[in-house]
Design a protein around this motif. Sequence first.
Motif, PDB file in Angstrom:
ATOM      1  N   VAL A 186      23.338  34.073  31.296  1.00  0.00           N
ATOM      2  CA  VAL A 186      24.794  34.260  31.336  1.00  0.00           C
ATOM      3  C   VAL A 186      25.361  33.798  32.670  1.00  0.00           C
ATOM      4  CG1 VAL A 186      26.586  36.031  31.392  1.00  0.00           C
ATOM      5  CG2 VAL A 186      24.875  36.080  29.594  1.00  0.00           C
ATOM      6  N   GLU A 187      24.680  34.116  33.754  1.00  0.00           N
ATOM      7  CA  GLU A 187      25.158  33.673  35.069  1.00  0.00           C
ATOM      8  C   GLU A 187      25.108  32.152  35.206  1.00  0.00           C
ATOM      9  OE1 GLU A 187      22.924  35.719  38.018  1.00  0.00           O
ATOM     10  OE2 GLU A 187      24.019  37.615  37.779  1.00  0.00           O
ATOM     11  N   GLU A 188      24.102  31.523  34.599  1.00  0.00           N
ATOM     12  CA  GLU A 188      24.059  30.064  34.624  1.00  0.00           C
ATOM     13  C   GLU A 188      25.224  29.469  33.832  1.00  0.00           C
ATOM     14  OE1 GLU A 188      21.042  26.386  33.362  1.00  0.00           O
ATOM     15  OE2 GLU A 188      20.427  28.488  33.128  1.00  0.00           O
ATOM     16  N   LEU A 189      25.524  30.072  32.676  1.00  0.00           N
ATOM     17  CA  LEU A 189      26.662  29.601  31.884  1.00  0.00           C
ATOM     18  C   LEU A 189      27.977  29.766  32.635  1.00  0.00           C
ATOM     19  CD1 LEU A 189      27.926  28.703  29.135  1.00  0.00           C
ATOM     20  CD2 LEU A 189      27.925  31.127  28.507  1.00  0.00           C
ATOM     21  N   LEU A 190      28.179  30.914  33.268  1.00  0.00           N
ATOM     22  CA  LEU A 190      29.425  31.151  33.995  1.00  0.00           C
ATOM     23  C   LEU A 190      29.516  30.289  35.247  1.00  0.00           C
ATOM     24  CD1 LEU A 190      29.735  35.034  33.652  1.00  0.00           C
ATOM     25  CD2 LEU A 190      30.938  33.262  32.368  1.00  0.00           C
ATOM     26  N   ALA A 191      28.372  29.986  35.865  1.00  0.00           N
ATOM     27  CA  ALA A 191      28.391  29.111  37.045  1.00  0.00           C
ATOM     28  C   ALA A 191      28.829  27.693  36.654  1.00  0.00           C
ATOM     29  CB  ALA A 191      27.021  29.090  37.699  1.00  0.00           C
ATOM     30  N   ARG A 192      28.339  27.222  35.516  1.00  0.00           N
ATOM     31  CA  ARG A 192      28.767  25.905  35.045  1.00  0.00           C
ATOM     32  C   ARG A 192      30.247  25.918  34.647  1.00  0.00           C
ATOM     33  NH1 ARG A 192      24.463  23.478  30.843  1.00  0.00           N
ATOM     34  NH2 ARG A 192      26.119  21.893  30.841  1.00  0.00           N
ATOM     35  N   PHE A 193      30.710  27.019  34.093  1.00  0.00           N
ATOM     36  CA  PHE A 193      32.122  27.134  33.745  1.00  0.00           C
ATOM     37  C   PHE A 193      32.989  27.219  35.001  1.00  0.00           C
ATOM     38  CE2 PHE A 193      35.779  29.894  32.471  1.00  0.00           C
ATOM     39  CZ  PHE A 193      36.405  28.964  31.646  1.00  0.00           C
ATOM     40  N   GLN A 194      32.457  27.817  36.062  1.00  0.00           N
ATOM     41  CA  GLN A 194      33.199  27.907  37.318  1.00  0.00           C
ATOM     42  C   GLN A 194      33.333  26.548  37.977  1.00  0.00           C
ATOM     43  OE1 GLN A 194      31.314  30.363  40.295  1.00  0.00           O
ATOM     44  NE2 GLN A 194      33.274  30.988  41.177  1.00  0.00           N
TER      45      GLN A 194
ATOM     46  N   VAL B  61      40.241  27.254  33.015  1.00  0.00           N
ATOM     47  CA  VAL B  61      40.125  28.459  32.197  1.00  0.00           C
ATOM     48  C   VAL B  61      40.377  28.139  30.728  1.00  0.00           C
ATOM     49  CG1 VAL B  61      40.735  30.068  34.034  1.00  0.00           C
ATOM     50  CG2 VAL B  61      42.550  29.017  32.657  1.00  0.00           C
ATOM     51  N   ARG B  62      40.261  26.882  30.353  1.00  0.00           N
ATOM     52  CA  ARG B  62      40.470  26.487  28.964  1.00  0.00           C
ATOM     53  C   ARG B  62      39.241  26.831  28.125  1.00  0.00           C
ATOM     54  NH1 ARG B  62      44.721  25.878  31.098  1.00  0.00           N
ATOM     55  NH2 ARG B  62      44.830  27.875  30.042  1.00  0.00           N
ATOM     56  N   TYR B  63      39.513  27.276  26.908  1.00  0.00           N
ATOM     57  CA  TYR B  63      38.423  27.627  26.000  1.00  0.00           C
ATOM     58  C   TYR B  63      37.650  26.391  25.538  1.00  0.00           C
ATOM     59  CZ  TYR B  63      35.934  29.623  22.044  1.00  0.00           C
ATOM     60  OH  TYR B  63      34.945  30.015  21.172  1.00  0.00           O
ATOM     61  N   GLN B  64      38.278  25.262  25.548  1.00  0.00           N
ATOM     62  CA  GLN B  64      37.611  24.027  25.139  1.00  0.00           C
ATOM     63  C   GLN B  64      36.460  23.693  26.086  1.00  0.00           C
ATOM     64  OE1 GLN B  64      40.291  20.741  24.917  1.00  0.00           O
ATOM     65  NE2 GLN B  64      38.747  19.272  24.200  1.00  0.00           N
ATOM     66  N   ASP B  65      36.673  23.853  27.394  1.00  0.00           N
ATOM     67  CA  ASP B  65      35.603  23.589  28.360  1.00  0.00           C
ATOM     68  C   ASP B  65      34.463  24.602  28.220  1.00  0.00           C
ATOM     69  OD1 ASP B  65      37.237  21.566  29.287  1.00  0.00           O
ATOM     70  OD2 ASP B  65      38.162  22.834  30.824  1.00  0.00           O
TER      71      ASP B  65
ATOM     72  N   TRP C 199      28.927  26.149  26.060  1.00  0.00           N
ATOM     73  CA  TRP C 199      28.222  27.029  25.120  1.00  0.00           C
ATOM     74  C   TRP C 199      27.352  26.216  24.159  1.00  0.00           C
ATOM     75  CZ3 TRP C 199      28.432  32.445  23.921  1.00  0.00           C
ATOM     76  CH2 TRP C 199      27.913  32.790  22.690  1.00  0.00           C
ATOM     77  N   ARG C 200      27.912  25.155  23.603  1.00  0.00           N
ATOM     78  CA  ARG C 200      27.144  24.320  22.663  1.00  0.00           C
ATOM     79  C   ARG C 200      26.061  23.538  23.379  1.00  0.00           C
ATOM     80  NH1 ARG C 200      32.448  23.429  20.741  1.00  0.00           N
ATOM     81  NH2 ARG C 200      32.497  21.464  21.908  1.00  0.00           N
ATOM     82  N   ASP C 201      26.321  23.118  24.611  1.00  0.00           N
ATOM     83  CA  ASP C 201      25.316  22.351  25.349  1.00  0.00           C
ATOM     84  C   ASP C 201      24.096  23.206  25.685  1.00  0.00           C
ATOM     85  OD1 ASP C 201      24.334  20.046  26.749  1.00  0.00           O
ATOM     86  OD2 ASP C 201      24.863  21.045  28.620  1.00  0.00           O
TER      87      ASP C 201
ATOM     88  N   ARG D 263      36.288  36.303  34.894  1.00  0.00           N
ATOM     89  CA  ARG D 263      36.718  37.301  33.902  1.00  0.00           C
ATOM     90  C   ARG D 263      37.147  36.623  32.603  1.00  0.00           C
ATOM     91  NH1 ARG D 263      40.806  41.504  36.477  1.00  0.00           N
ATOM     92  NH2 ARG D 263      40.478  42.403  34.407  1.00  0.00           N
ATOM     93  N   VAL D 264      37.773  35.460  32.718  1.00  0.00           N
ATOM     94  CA  VAL D 264      38.097  34.699  31.518  1.00  0.00           C
ATOM     95  C   VAL D 264      36.821  34.242  30.811  1.00  0.00           C
ATOM     96  CG1 VAL D 264      39.168  32.564  30.688  1.00  0.00           C
ATOM     97  CG2 VAL D 264      40.348  33.986  32.357  1.00  0.00           C
ATOM     98  N   GLY D 265      35.834  33.809  31.588  1.00  0.00           N
ATOM     99  CA  GLY D 265      34.553  33.445  30.990  1.00  0.00           C
ATOM    100  C   GLY D 265      33.871  34.623  30.311  1.00  0.00           C
ATOM    101  N   GLY D 266      34.001  35.828  30.895  1.00  0.00           N
ATOM    102  CA  GLY D 266      33.449  37.018  30.242  1.00  0.00           C
ATOM    103  C   GLY D 266      34.142  37.321  28.919  1.00  0.00           C
ATOM    104  N   LEU D 267      35.466  37.091  28.858  1.00  0.00           N
ATOM    105  CA  LEU D 267      36.197  37.293  27.601  1.00  0.00           C
ATOM    106  C   LEU D 267      35.742  36.294  26.540  1.00  0.00           C
ATOM    107  CD1 LEU D 267      38.493  38.629  25.997  1.00  0.00           C
ATOM    108  CD2 LEU D 267      40.048  36.952  27.018  1.00  0.00           C
TER     109      LEU D 267
END
Length: 347
Positions: free
Chosen positions: A20-28, A33-37, A42-44, A84-88
Motif C-alpha cells: 500500500v505504501e508503494e502504491l501511495l508513493a507512486r501516486f504521490q 489527486v485525479r482518480y484516473q491516475d 492500481w492496474r499496473d 488521504r485522497v489515495g486512502g479514499l
Amino acid sequence: MPHIAPCYSDFFYDPLTEDVEELLARFQQTDSVRYQDFSAIWRDMSFSDVFLGIWHVSELKRFNRVALATAMKYFLPPYSYQIRVGGLYLMFGFYHRQLSTPPVQIRLALRDWATVQTFLRSSLDSGHHDVLYIYFKLVAAKAFNFVAMPHFLSFQKQRNPKKDLVCADFLGRTAAVQEMVSSDILLELSDIESQYHQLKEATAGVQSRVDLAQPDLTSRLKDAASNFIVWQRKTFSQYHEDEDCEDDEKQNKTSSSRAKLLASIKLKGFKTVQEASKSRRHRPAQALDSCSSGPELDPVPRRKRPLSLRARTWKSLQLTEREPKTKTWLLSETQEKPPARRTKATQ
C-alpha cells in the motif's frame, strides 16, 4: 501440507502495508489527486489480486477487515491531502474487489466524523469533484459502518503488540509558510514597499519623522521563511530518528534484563548442587537398603476419608452393624442344602 495461519494482527498486515505504501508513493509522485491516475497505478500493480489465494471464509473476512482498516488509516490525519485522497480511492477499490458475500463494511468511528466532514468541505472548495463522487458512491453502496470504535473490542490483548509505523514521507506539514514566500506574494510585497517609499519621499512633512517599514523587508522575510523550512525538515527527521533509537534501546533493555534473570536462575541452580569429594568421585555408587542406618523419612500424611452416610446414620442411632451372611469373595448368598431323603437302602 498443513494450513499455516497468517501472522497478521487485527489492525494491519506488514506485507500488505508495504504494498500500500508503494502504491501511495507512486501516486504521490504524480502530484495529482485525479482518480484516473490512481486507477492506472492500481492496474499496473495488479492490486486486485491481493484477495486471491485465501480459501477459508473466516480468514478471508478477517483479511478484508485488515485491508479496509489499512486503507482507512491513510484516509485520516496526520497524512497530507494527497495521501488521504489515495486512502479514499484505496477503500473504494478494496470494497468493490473483495470476494466476501455479503461484503465487509468499512468501520468509521464517530470520533473521525468531524475530520471526514472537514476533508469533504476542503475538497468541495478546491473543486475536486472526483473525490466527492468516490465518497458518495461508497455512501450510496452502504459501505460505511458507523461504530463507536475503529476496531473490534478485545479483552485478550498481547503483552507486546506490534506497532504500526508511520511513513514520514506521507505526513502533511504546514504549508502556510511556503505559500507566504511564493513568487507572487513576494512580488506584490515588494511593489507595496516601493510605493510606500515613494509616497514617503513625496510628503515633505513626514519624510524624516515616519519610518514604519523596515529596510529590505522582502529579502529578510524570504530568508527567515527559508530558514524555518530547513529547521522544520531537520527537526522532523531528527524526531523520527530519536523515536527509532528509543525503541531500540527499550528492546535492548528488555532483552538484557531477561538474560540477566536467566543467568541468575542458572547460578542459583548450580550453587545447590553438592560436589562429591575427590576421594569418593571414582567409587561405584552403592544402592541404599531400606534397613540402612540414617535418618528415617517421615511418612507423608494422608488425607482422612470422611465417613459414609450409612456409617454416620448407624453412629447417630448408636447401633452396631450385623455381620452379613455373605462372604466377601462370593457374589451371592450361600444357599443351604436341603436334607437328603432316606431311601430303602439306608433304612
